[in-house]
Design a protein around this motif. Structure first.
Motif, PDB file in Angstrom:
ATOM      1  N   PRO A  24       0.847  -1.421  -0.055  1.00  0.00           N
ATOM      2  CA  PRO A  24       0.042   0.055   0.159  1.00  0.00           C
ATOM      3  C   PRO A  24       0.841   1.284  -0.032  1.00  0.00           C
ATOM      4  CG  PRO A  24      -0.069  -0.992   2.088  1.00  0.00           C
ATOM      5  CD  PRO A  24       0.667  -1.845   1.343  1.00  0.00           C
ATOM      6  N   ASP A  28      -0.576   4.679  -2.228  1.00  0.00           N
ATOM      7  CA  ASP A  28      -1.286   5.735  -1.416  1.00  0.00           C
ATOM      8  C   ASP A  28      -0.220   6.864  -0.734  1.00  0.00           C
ATOM      9  OD1 ASP A  28      -0.172   4.342   1.133  1.00  0.00           O
ATOM     10  OD2 ASP A  28      -2.224   4.365   1.816  1.00  0.00           O
ATOM     11  N   TYR A  47      -7.455   8.634  -3.154  1.00  0.00           N
ATOM     12  CA  TYR A  47      -7.756   7.403  -2.757  1.00  0.00           C
ATOM     13  C   TYR A  47      -8.522   6.562  -3.687  1.00  0.00           C
ATOM     14  CZ  TYR A  47      -4.940   6.885   1.288  1.00  0.00           C
ATOM     15  OH  TYR A  47      -4.201   6.923   2.412  1.00  0.00           O
ATOM     16  N   GLU A  48      -9.725   7.495  -4.176  1.00  0.00           N
ATOM     17  CA  GLU A  48     -10.842   7.121  -5.115  1.00  0.00           C
ATOM     18  C   GLU A  48     -10.081   6.563  -6.346  1.00  0.00           C
ATOM     19  OE1 GLU A  48     -13.602  10.292  -5.086  1.00  0.00           O
ATOM     20  OE2 GLU A  48     -14.701   9.052  -3.438  1.00  0.00           O
ATOM     21  N   ILE A  51      -8.224   3.269  -5.941  1.00  0.00           N
ATOM     22  CA  ILE A  51      -8.978   2.194  -5.712  1.00  0.00           C
ATOM     23  C   ILE A  51      -9.702   1.722  -6.985  1.00  0.00           C
ATOM     24  CG2 ILE A  51     -11.144   1.482  -4.915  1.00  0.00           C
ATOM     25  CD1 ILE A  51     -10.616   2.732  -2.231  1.00  0.00           C
ATOM     26  N   HIS A  55      -8.587  -1.667  -9.345  1.00  0.00           N
ATOM     27  CA  HIS A  55      -9.343  -2.643 -10.003  1.00  0.00           C
ATOM     28  C   HIS A  55      -9.321  -2.864 -11.566  1.00  0.00           C
ATOM     29  CE1 HIS A  55     -11.739  -3.760  -6.526  1.00  0.00           C
ATOM     30  NE2 HIS A  55     -12.218  -2.420  -6.120  1.00  0.00           N
ATOM     31  N   VAL A  61      -6.444  -4.296  -3.746  1.00  0.00           N
ATOM     32  CA  VAL A  61      -6.768  -3.067  -3.131  1.00  0.00           C
ATOM     33  C   VAL A  61      -6.343  -3.353  -1.631  1.00  0.00           C
ATOM     34  CG1 VAL A  61      -8.378  -1.398  -2.335  1.00  0.00           C
ATOM     35  CG2 VAL A  61      -8.389  -2.438  -4.575  1.00  0.00           C
ATOM     36  N   HIS A  62      -5.486  -2.531  -1.020  1.00  0.00           N
ATOM     37  CA  HIS A  62      -5.062  -3.018   0.409  1.00  0.00           C
ATOM     38  C   HIS A  62      -6.249  -2.385   1.406  1.00  0.00           C
ATOM     39  CE1 HIS A  62      -2.940  -3.355   3.905  1.00  0.00           C
ATOM     40  NE2 HIS A  62      -2.110  -3.794   3.403  1.00  0.00           N
ATOM     41  N   ALA A  65      -6.023   1.237   2.592  1.00  0.00           N
ATOM     42  CA  ALA A  65      -6.432   2.450   1.668  1.00  0.00           C
ATOM     43  C   ALA A  65      -7.860   2.455   1.973  1.00  0.00           C
ATOM     44  CB  ALA A  65      -6.150   1.893   0.223  1.00  0.00           C
ATOM     45  N   ARG A  66      -8.582   1.419   1.861  1.00  0.00           N
ATOM     46  CA  ARG A  66     -10.222   1.789   2.174  1.00  0.00           C
ATOM     47  C   ARG A  66     -10.410   2.192   3.469  1.00  0.00           C
ATOM     48  NH1 ARG A  66     -13.166  -0.388  -1.903  1.00  0.00           N
ATOM     49  NH2 ARG A  66     -12.596  -2.094  -2.896  1.00  0.00           N
ATOM     50  N   GLN A  85     -17.316   2.214   2.410  1.00  0.00           N
ATOM     51  CA  GLN A  85     -15.843   1.682   2.624  1.00  0.00           C
ATOM     52  C   GLN A  85     -15.749   0.763   3.730  1.00  0.00           C
ATOM     53  OE1 GLN A  85     -13.738   1.700   0.244  1.00  0.00           O
ATOM     54  NE2 GLN A  85     -15.130   3.018  -1.216  1.00  0.00           N
ATOM     55  N   LYS A  88     -17.396  -2.566   3.044  1.00  0.00           N
ATOM     56  CA  LYS A  88     -16.245  -3.542   2.562  1.00  0.00           C
ATOM     57  C   LYS A  88     -15.392  -3.941   3.370  1.00  0.00           C
ATOM     58  CE  LYS A  88     -17.073  -1.077  -2.042  1.00  0.00           C
ATOM     59  NZ  LYS A  88     -16.776  -0.202  -2.960  1.00  0.00           N
TER      60      LYS A  88
END
Length: 116
Positions: A24, A28, A47-48, A51, A55, A61-62, A65-66, A85, A88
């Motif tokens: 990550p 990030d 961040y968006e 992500i 994908h 995706v670490h 980050a979410r 988020q 998820k």
């Protein structure tokens, strides 16, 4: 302090391995710098972007980050995005050690946002 970091060459010749591509810190870092400088909108956008682009590229995706995106969204008052988020993360960390601080934090934030 960030400005006092010594400048010089960094040997990252082998950074593009499968494993390194999923760390990550590599993706990030700009978002964390923006958040540190107080640019919450910029950090959220970064961040968006991370992500979505991860994908598309088929990389992992670490979860951190979410988690960071959810926290920034919550701080900015974007409840729906923060909830998405955190949900998820709850799925990803369903079997995670409940004694880990980050897991407790995520679950507490999710519970608090659900009650709003």
């Amino acid at each position: 302090e960030f400005r006092r970091t010594p400048r010089g060459p960094i040997g990252l010749q082998n950074i593009n391995t499968l494993t390194a591509g999923n760390f990550p810190f590599r993706d990030d870092f700009p978002a964390r710098v923006l958040a540190y400088k107080g640019d919450v909108d910029g950090a959220i956008a970064e961040y968006e972007r991370i992500i979505i682009s991860i994908h598309i590229g088929g990389r992992l995706v670490h979860p951190f980050a979410r988690h960071r995106l959810a926290g920034l969204a919550e701080r900015k008052g974007l409840t729906a995005e923060a909830l998405a988020q955190y949900r998820k993360l709850a799925g990803i960390w369903n079997d995670a050690d409940p004694d880990l601080e980050i897991v407790r934090s995520m679950r507490a934030s999710l519970t608090a946002l659900k009650t709003r």
